[in-house]
Design an enzyme around this catalytic site. Sequence first.
Site, PDB file in Angstrom:
ATOM      1  N   ARG A   1       1.053  -0.649   0.038  1.00 51.59           N
ATOM      2  CA  ARG A   1      -0.312  -0.245   0.089  1.00 51.59           C
ATOM      3  C   ARG A   1       0.833   1.331  -0.049  1.00 51.59           C
ATOM      4  O   ARG A   1       0.445   2.232   0.115  1.00 51.59           O
ATOM      5  CB  ARG A   1      -0.681   0.345   1.073  1.00 51.59           C
ATOM      6  CG  ARG A   1      -2.589  -0.699   1.450  1.00 51.59           C
ATOM      7  CD  ARG A   1      -3.417  -0.029   0.939  1.00 51.59           C
ATOM      8  NE  ARG A   1      -4.034  -0.118   1.035  1.00 51.59           N
ATOM      9  CZ  ARG A   1      -5.657  -1.022   1.113  1.00 51.59           C
ATOM     10  NH1 ARG A   1      -5.059  -2.701   0.957  1.00 51.59           N
ATOM     11  NH2 ARG A   1      -6.852  -0.523   1.804  1.00 51.59           N
TER      12      ARG A   1
ATOM     13  N   ARG B   1     -19.346  -3.043   5.468  1.00 47.30           N
ATOM     14  CA  ARG B   1     -17.641  -3.252   6.206  1.00 47.30           C
ATOM     15  C   ARG B   1     -18.008  -1.424   7.011  1.00 47.30           C
ATOM     16  O   ARG B   1     -18.681  -0.463   6.475  1.00 47.30           O
ATOM     17  CB  ARG B   1     -17.486  -2.797   5.830  1.00 47.30           C
ATOM     18  CG  ARG B   1     -16.237  -4.272   5.609  1.00 47.30           C
ATOM     19  CD  ARG B   1     -15.483  -5.079   4.188  1.00 47.30           C
ATOM     20  NE  ARG B   1     -14.371  -3.363   4.699  1.00 47.30           N
ATOM     21  CZ  ARG B   1     -13.249  -3.486   3.195  1.00 47.30           C
ATOM     22  NH1 ARG B   1     -13.186  -5.083   2.665  1.00 47.30           N
ATOM     23  NH2 ARG B   1     -12.316  -3.025   3.399  1.00 47.30           N
TER      24      ARG B   1
HETATM   25  P1  AMP Z   1      -8.358  -3.654   2.118  1.00 46.67           P
HETATM   26  O1  AMP Z   1     -10.127  -4.383   2.385  1.00 46.67           O
HETATM   27  O2  AMP Z   1      -7.508  -4.201   1.529  1.00 46.67           O
HETATM   28  O3  AMP Z   1      -9.534  -2.220   1.803  1.00 46.67           O
HETATM   29  O4  AMP Z   1      -8.032  -3.138   3.497  1.00 46.67           O
HETATM   30  C1  AMP Z   1      -8.807  -2.756   4.527  1.00 46.67           C
HETATM   31  C2  AMP Z   1      -8.571  -2.482   5.694  1.00 46.67           C
HETATM   32  O5  AMP Z   1      -7.150  -2.634   6.267  1.00 46.67           O
HETATM   33  C3  AMP Z   1      -7.203  -0.127   4.965  1.00 46.67           C
HETATM   34  O6  AMP Z   1      -8.132   0.266   4.911  1.00 46.67           O
HETATM   35  C4  AMP Z   1      -6.986  -0.573   6.125  1.00 46.67           C
HETATM   36  O7  AMP Z   1      -7.055   0.063   6.764  1.00 46.67           O
HETATM   37  C5  AMP Z   1      -6.368  -1.645   6.112  1.00 46.67           C
HETATM   38  N1  AMP Z   1      -5.189  -3.099   5.301  1.00 46.67           N
HETATM   39  C6  AMP Z   1      -5.527  -3.355   4.373  1.00 46.67           C
HETATM   40  N2  AMP Z   1      -4.160  -3.840   3.658  1.00 46.67           N
HETATM   41  C7  AMP Z   1      -2.919  -3.019   4.563  1.00 46.67           C
HETATM   42  C8  AMP Z   1      -1.308  -2.438   4.584  1.00 46.67           C
HETATM   43  N3  AMP Z   1      -1.493  -3.443   3.570  1.00 46.67           N
HETATM   44  N4  AMP Z   1      -1.325  -1.608   4.812  1.00 46.67           N
HETATM   45  C9  AMP Z   1      -1.655  -1.134   5.940  1.00 46.67           C
HETATM   46  N5  AMP Z   1      -2.796  -1.242   5.954  1.00 46.67           N
HETATM   47  C10 AMP Z   1      -3.835  -2.125   5.328  1.00 46.67           C
END
Ligand code: AMP
Length: 219
Positions: free
Chosen positions: A88, A162
């Site tokens: 990210r 969510r």
């Molecule tokens: P996602 O389902 O990929 O949209 O992730 C949901 C949340 O998890 C994000 O908004 C971050 O708070 C956290 N998150 C997921 N992947 C990462 C990552 N690679 N680095 C940091 N935080 C993450």
Amino acid sequence: MRIVLLGAPGSGKGTQSQILVKTYGVPQISTGDLLRQAVAAGTPLGLRAKEAMDAGRLVDDATVLDMIGERLCQADAAFGFILDGFPRNTAQADALGSMLKKLGRPLEAVVLLNLDLGVLFRRLTGRRICEGCGAVFNIYTAPPDPEAHLAKTGHLPQLIQRPDDKEEVIGKRLEVFDAQTKPLIDYYKGAGLLQVVDADADVDTVFHAIQRAVPPRVC
Ligand code: AMP
């Protein structure tokens, strides 16, 4: 197949990963899913991550890198993986590069799912998940058919949102993408790995575009 699916929240990384898993038999490694599981299980890592996730911020790099390092060493990742939501930021991308170099399994492609901001916002505000089975719907573009769902799963859809798909958090998540994750586009372009796919189309069209974008030796 060793690829990263790169894209803003709501660009379809999760949906496309699941089709790639079924088609190529490699695991989807989603840091968002791993973190949500840790939160649901109430582990120390989950407790540390929850506040940042609920606020739409990134979880700290050390936590995410520990988690991903462990996951990449599991047996099912030996023959490939689809990274969804990781890396990210450039620090995570550097760390990923080092980990994969040590494992002797470098990335083969980074696929950017490109989508207009307005479409992303609508996808995220409309996203709902069935609490019973995890199926993903969109109340605007892909609402559930209750009878079909009952026949398929044995339960009616029980839709939840969510916490980070609430309107007030979405703006923050998109801002974080712009500031921290977007620089990865140039990072991977410079590495000769970036492939861009137009993600503003139906699921099958986007999937076929991904298949075309990924070098043939990878699929
Ligand atoms: P996602 O389902 O990929 O949209 O992730 C949901 C949340 O998890 C994000 O908004 C971050 O708070 C956290 N998150 C997921 N992947 C990462 C990552 N690679 N680095 C940091 N935080 C993450």
